[in-house]
Design a protein around this motif. Structure first.
Motif, PDB file in Angstrom:
ATOM      1  N   ALA A  65       0.842  -1.199   0.000  1.00 54.14           N
ATOM      2  CA  ALA A  65       0.000   0.000   0.000  1.00 54.14           C
ATOM      3  C   ALA A  65       0.874   1.246   0.000  1.00 54.14           C
ATOM      4  N   ILE A  66       0.622   2.110  -0.946  1.00 53.58           N
ATOM      5  CA  ILE A  66       1.374   3.361  -1.089  1.00 53.58           C
ATOM      6  C   ILE A  66       0.419   4.523  -0.842  1.00 53.58           C
ATOM      7  N   ALA A  67       0.730   5.343   0.159  1.00 58.92           N
ATOM      8  CA  ALA A  67      -0.113   6.504   0.479  1.00 58.92           C
ATOM      9  C   ALA A  67       0.338   7.699  -0.353  1.00 58.92           C
ATOM     10  N   VAL A  68      -0.633   8.426  -0.886  1.00 63.28           N
ATOM     11  CA  VAL A  68      -0.330   9.598  -1.713  1.00 63.28           C
ATOM     12  C   VAL A  68      -1.332  10.703  -1.399  1.00 63.28           C
TER      13      VAL A  68
ATOM     14  N   GLY B 105       4.466  11.236  -0.497  1.00 67.11           N
ATOM     15  CA  GLY B 105       3.900   9.900  -0.458  1.00 67.11           C
ATOM     16  C   GLY B 105       4.951   8.897  -0.033  1.00 67.11           C
ATOM     17  N   GLY B 106       4.541   7.632   0.047  1.00 73.64           N
ATOM     18  CA  GLY B 106       5.484   6.587   0.424  1.00 73.64           C
ATOM     19  C   GLY B 106       4.756   5.294   0.725  1.00 73.64           C
ATOM     20  N   ILE B 107       5.550   4.251   0.938  1.00 72.02           N
ATOM     21  CA  ILE B 107       4.943   2.949   1.238  1.00 72.02           C
ATOM     22  C   ILE B 107       4.406   2.983   2.659  1.00 72.02           C
ATOM     23  N   HIS B 108       3.109   2.756   2.789  1.00 75.02           N
ATOM     24  CA  HIS B 108       2.429   2.871   4.078  1.00 75.02           C
ATOM     25  C   HIS B 108       2.408   1.541   4.830  1.00 75.02           C
ATOM     26  N   HIS B 109       2.106   0.452   4.145  1.00 72.81           N
ATOM     27  CA  HIS B 109       2.136  -0.863   4.797  1.00 72.81           C
ATOM     28  C   HIS B 109       2.257  -1.973   3.750  1.00 72.81           C
ATOM     29  N   ILE B 110       2.575  -3.175   4.249  1.00 69.32           N
ATOM     30  CA  ILE B 110       2.535  -4.362   3.396  1.00 69.32           C
ATOM     31  C   ILE B 110       1.583  -5.354   4.048  1.00 69.32           C
ATOM     32  N   CYS B 111       0.901  -6.123   3.207  1.00 69.62           N
ATOM     33  CA  CYS B 111      -0.141  -7.024   3.704  1.00 69.62           C
ATOM     34  C   CYS B 111       0.167  -8.460   3.320  1.00 69.62           C
ATOM     35  N   TYR B 112       0.269  -9.311   4.335  1.00 65.83           N
ATOM     36  CA  TYR B 112       0.480 -10.747   4.125  1.00 65.83           C
ATOM     37  C   TYR B 112      -0.823 -11.489   4.393  1.00 65.83           C
ATOM     38  N   GLU B 113      -1.043 -12.543   3.629  1.00 66.39           N
ATOM     39  CA  GLU B 113      -2.229 -13.379   3.851  1.00 66.39           C
ATOM     40  C   GLU B 113      -1.920 -14.460   4.901  1.00 66.39           C
ATOM     41  N   VAL B 114      -2.930 -14.763   5.689  1.00 60.43           N
ATOM     42  CA  VAL B 114      -2.838 -15.893   6.621  1.00 60.43           C
ATOM     43  C   VAL B 114      -4.112 -16.730   6.463  1.00 60.43           C
ATOM     44  N   ASP B 115      -3.991 -18.017   6.807  1.00 65.52           N
ATOM     45  CA  ASP B 115      -5.158 -18.900   6.680  1.00 65.52           C
ATOM     46  C   ASP B 115      -6.188 -18.616   7.769  1.00 65.52           C
TER      47      ASP B 115
ATOM     48  N   LEU C 108      -5.795  -7.614  10.674  1.00 65.79           N
ATOM     49  CA  LEU C 108      -5.139  -7.055  11.853  1.00 65.79           C
ATOM     50  C   LEU C 108      -3.937  -6.253  11.398  1.00 65.79           C
ATOM     51  N   PHE C 109      -3.575  -5.241  12.167  1.00 67.78           N
ATOM     52  CA  PHE C 109      -2.331  -4.508  11.904  1.00 67.78           C
ATOM     53  C   PHE C 109      -1.365  -4.751  13.064  1.00 67.78           C
ATOM     54  N   LEU C 110      -0.074  -4.866  12.715  1.00 66.39           N
ATOM     55  CA  LEU C 110       0.963  -5.204  13.701  1.00 66.39           C
ATOM     56  C   LEU C 110       1.889  -4.012  13.910  1.00 66.39           C
ATOM     57  N   HIS C 111       2.448  -3.898  15.095  1.00 62.48           N
ATOM     58  CA  HIS C 111       3.244  -2.722  15.456  1.00 62.48           C
ATOM     59  C   HIS C 111       4.544  -2.659  14.653  1.00 62.48           C
ATOM     60  N   PRO C 112       4.793  -1.536  13.968  1.00 59.99           N
ATOM     61  CA  PRO C 112       6.010  -1.444  13.146  1.00 59.99           C
ATOM     62  C   PRO C 112       7.295  -1.712  13.920  1.00 59.99           C
ATOM     63  N   LYS C 113       7.353  -1.313  15.175  1.00 63.40           N
ATOM     64  CA  LYS C 113       8.609  -1.499  15.924  1.00 63.40           C
ATOM     65  C   LYS C 113       8.936  -2.982  16.117  1.00 63.40           C
ATOM     66  N   ASP C 114       7.943  -3.833  16.045  1.00 63.56           N
ATOM     67  CA  ASP C 114       8.195  -5.271  16.202  1.00 63.56           C
ATOM     68  C   ASP C 114       8.458  -5.958  14.872  1.00 63.56           C
ATOM     69  N   PHE C 115       8.349  -5.212  13.738  1.00 63.86           N
ATOM     70  CA  PHE C 115       8.461  -5.844  12.422  1.00 63.86           C
ATOM     71  C   PHE C 115       9.350  -5.010  11.492  1.00 63.86           C
ATOM     72  N   CYS C 116      10.590  -4.779  11.945  1.00 72.05           N
ATOM     73  CA  CYS C 116      11.610  -4.151  11.091  1.00 72.05           C
ATOM     74  C   CYS C 116      11.196  -2.755  10.624  1.00 72.05           C
ATOM     75  N   GLY C 117      10.438  -2.036  11.452  1.00 71.63           N
ATOM     76  CA  GLY C 117      10.056  -0.673  11.100  1.00 71.63           C
ATOM     77  C   GLY C 117       8.994  -0.587  10.021  1.00 71.63           C
ATOM     78  N   THR C 118       8.322  -1.707   9.742  1.00 73.69           N
ATOM     79  CA  THR C 118       7.284  -1.684   8.699  1.00 73.69           C
ATOM     80  C   THR C 118       5.921  -2.000   9.322  1.00 73.69           C
ATOM     81  N   LEU C 119       4.926  -1.223   8.920  1.00 74.44           N
ATOM     82  CA  LEU C 119       3.557  -1.523   9.336  1.00 74.44           C
ATOM     83  C   LEU C 119       3.082  -2.735   8.535  1.00 74.44           C
ATOM     84  N   VAL C 120       2.694  -3.790   9.247  1.00 72.26           N
ATOM     85  CA  VAL C 120       2.293  -5.046   8.597  1.00 72.26           C
ATOM     86  C   VAL C 120       0.802  -5.267   8.830  1.00 72.26           C
TER      87      VAL C 120
END
Lengths: 134, 134
Positions: A9-12, A75-85, A117-129
């Protein structure tokens, strides 16, 4: 646990200008604008052969993107989204590992109509997941 | 023009700690460390079903990541890489559209042994874009 990369996701600030970059300069397949008032964003989807890019523009007064775009006016990359079962099993695993889930920890229905769900960036390499149930 | 999302690159200060997050917390398939002295980075590849995440740590004195990690001490998404069929045709199209290609405009051999170019973030929604020939 994590499966496919569902999207980047890229915010602009200006969705039409960003869509023109992807359509005309990069030659990608770009959707029409999809307003998502429940999520405080308008979205344009860019379909790549293996995943999607989502361009996000703030919509309404209390958009979750407002602060991000203050810090990143180009603008910039705001988050990345992974699929889970299974989003609840994923959450329980993450909490057991000491990772922080944002909000109250309960999945919400995301922009694609699926639990997220969204995960805390500080726990995931500075990226909002974002995690999205398949 | 652009094809698959080849990878999302995440810069981190501590590659082993970042790999542990992806392996143990997120349950992903994580490679061993691959030093790439010619590129000033060490890399760990995370294989997802449809694309890759690349974790990058600075290697050597003049790493291209040093400034990024000063600004983003927790790490963060450094660039995204799209595949193109023909890197020179892609470059010529981009230049004709007024977009800025970094460096002298000639492709270099990237971390996967294929020709790559980097594009100016200000022309691409605030995101550093790598193009890699398929």
């Amino acid at each position: 646990m994590i499966g496919r990369l569902n999207h980047v996701a890229i915010a602009v600030k200006n969705l039409e200008a960003a869509a023109a970059v992807y359509r005309e300069t990069l030659g990608a397949e770009v959707s029409d604008t999809v307003p998502q008032p429940d999520h405080g964003v308008s979205t344009i989807f860019i379909t790549l052969p293996n995943t999607k890019i989502e361009l996000l523009e703030p919509l309404g007064e209390s958009s979750p993107l407002a602060k991000f775009l203050e810090k990143n006016p180009d603008g910039g990359i705001h988050h990345i989204c992974y699929e889970v079962d299974d989003i609840l099993a994923a959450r329980d695993r993450l909490v057991a590992k000491g990772a922080r889930v944002l909000g109250n920890g309960d999945p919400k229905i995301g922009a694609h109509g699926k639990p997220v769900l969204f995960l805390h960036p500080k726990d995931f390499c500075g990226t909002l997941v974002e995690l999205e149930q398949r």
